[in-house]
Enzyme design. Sequence first.
Site, short mmCIF file in Angstrom:
data_model
loop_
_atom_site.label_atom_id
_atom_site.label_comp_id
_atom_site.label_asym_id
_atom_site.label_seq_id
_atom_site.Cartn_x
_atom_site.Cartn_y
_atom_site.Cartn_z
N GLU A 201 0.82 -1.22 0.00
CA GLU A 201 0.00 0.00 0.00
C GLU A 201 0.85 1.27 0.00
OE1 GLU A 201 -2.89 -0.43 3.12
OE2 GLU A 201 -3.67 -2.30 2.31
N ASN B 255 2.23 -4.81 -3.32
CA ASN B 255 0.82 -5.16 -3.15
C ASN B 255 0.02 -3.90 -2.82
OD1 ASN B 255 -1.25 -7.30 -2.74
ND2 ASN B 255 -1.22 -6.64 -0.61
N HIS C 33 -10.42 -6.15 -2.66
CA HIS C 33 -11.50 -5.92 -1.69
C HIS C 33 -12.63 -5.18 -2.42
CE1 HIS C 33 -9.20 -7.38 1.67
NE2 HIS C 33 -8.23 -6.51 1.44
#
Length: 623
Positions: A143, A184, A220
């Site tokens: 992130e 990621n 998500h």
Amino acid sequence: MASTLVISSPALADGTLRDHAAERGKFIGAALATGPLSNEAPYSTIARTEFNQVTPENALKWDATEPNDNQYSFSGADQIVNFAVANNQIVHGHTLVWHSQTPGWVQGLNATAMRAAMQDHITTVVGRYANNAAVRSWDVVNEAFEENGSMRQSFWLNTMGQTYIADAFRFARAADPDARLCINDFNVEGINAKSTAMFNLVQSLRAQNVPVDCVGFQGHLAVQFGFPNQVQQNLQRFADLGVQVRITELDVRIPLPADDTELATQNTYYTNMISACNNVTACAGVTIWGFTDKYSWVPDTFSGQGQALLWDTNYVAKPVYNAVHTALDGGTPGDTTPPSTPGTLTASGITSTSVNLAWGASTDNFGVTGYNIYRDGTLLNTVTTTSTTVTGLTASTAYQFFVRARDAAGNLSPQSNTVSVTTAPGTGDTSPPTTPGTLNSSAVTSTSVTLAWGASTDNVGVTGYNVFRNNALLTTVTTTSTTVTGLTPATAYQFFVQARDAAGNVSANSNTVSVTTSPGTGGGCSVAATVQTQWSNGYVVQPITVTNTGTSTISAWTVTFTLPAGHTIVGSWNAAFTISGQTITARNMSYNGTLGPNASTTFGYQASRPNGNTAVPSTYTCS
């Protein structure tokens, strides 16, 4: 009372999820929690029988493995790794460098100490499992981006600069030369500003030989939002860079109570993600973020939402299980064929510090994406051509080299022949350059300073100058001046420079100059909100972009707006909401409050409204 395993018999009984994934050369994985894995038989049974890959949900994060400096704990991580070994599963390590769940003792370090702490942590954690064949890959950096594609203003970036990313990958490669190393992030599944920024970063890092092997797309999702744009095309464009891709944290949440339309949408979203991975050869597989609603992170984070996973809270398989099963079963078998052995490897142009290697091209049923270069049995580098120059060798030293081809699916060819090389005695250049001339500073602003110094001399030749800020290497330049940017207003800094030559010799330090940046003209912020989607009784507003409009760094922000009568907030993200009647106050989270001049961050929310009411908030203020 003993628990009873109540896994409903799937309608599709021709094999487990892991059976069908394996048939395609893919994995289907789950994030596992240590508590239920130890204490609940239904949990461990499903984890064992349905998945061929596992990710520790929290047990490998920094706060779990090193809560205090150099005090390591691996009990939870070892539990999950041992479970995977016993059940023939592979393990993905999550995560090494992240702005969240990192102890405060790390966040308060200066640049030099933080880099040392990062290196020690990565070396220790990755090194612990380097010889465990089950632990195949790691989320090295997690992130790193804001929603608009800018770099996340984390303590890592603000203290160490963007080089923290390359440093982390190089430390991880040194700790385990064979592991696949991933970057990621979330909201990068489709083609958008954030995923394009990550694409550009991965391309740039690989061009600098930073060992980024893999890109993770979290996944998500939520049924009330549209499915991400061009997921398969996005995966493929990253694969075309020569990296492996994977879906790392898939779940699909639903506003509760769920209706039949929302459940059908959930099935479609899961199917689309699995199919996208099936259709991209370089996609290694899909990991679901948990598998039972009993232990899903969703309800605690998104109020009023849930039912995001394949089993319900009683371990009964839901219809979405069958959707995933069918998607895995319906995919095209994956690429498991390795490239052919590279042609004869030869060495030429041997000097005291370098050698040129060349070999014949390999072939592959889908295509060769690169070649791994090994020195003395250890992976040194990956290149996309059939030749390379290896530098940094030691004079009068024997080395052995071989190469292996790799394809987009990560299959490796047999190794080439081995060539033995002994470097030349060398020129014996051990003389460093002279000390740079007097270092001076000028043009000091609230965020920058210009540095200049006198040229050094060298018996062979000066190749560049190392510029240090607060005793940490900041950059290397080939001129005798540079402008340092990205500084904080009203802050004291110290700078010095070193000269270096082609042999790697460095001069003594120049004089040190102390610089205090000007206060700037103060901070301020603006806010812009976009209604992403709306329906008869609700809507989603995102992104809400907060921008620092001043010339000083701000450490916090607050956005205020008013909901129309009858409207209520049902979920929010990336901000802490306080509700007083219809007045909403959104404040920054711990990780997105600090914004430099012109920097921005985003948050969002979902609201419900009376059926047929079309109003949305129109005025947002930022302070």
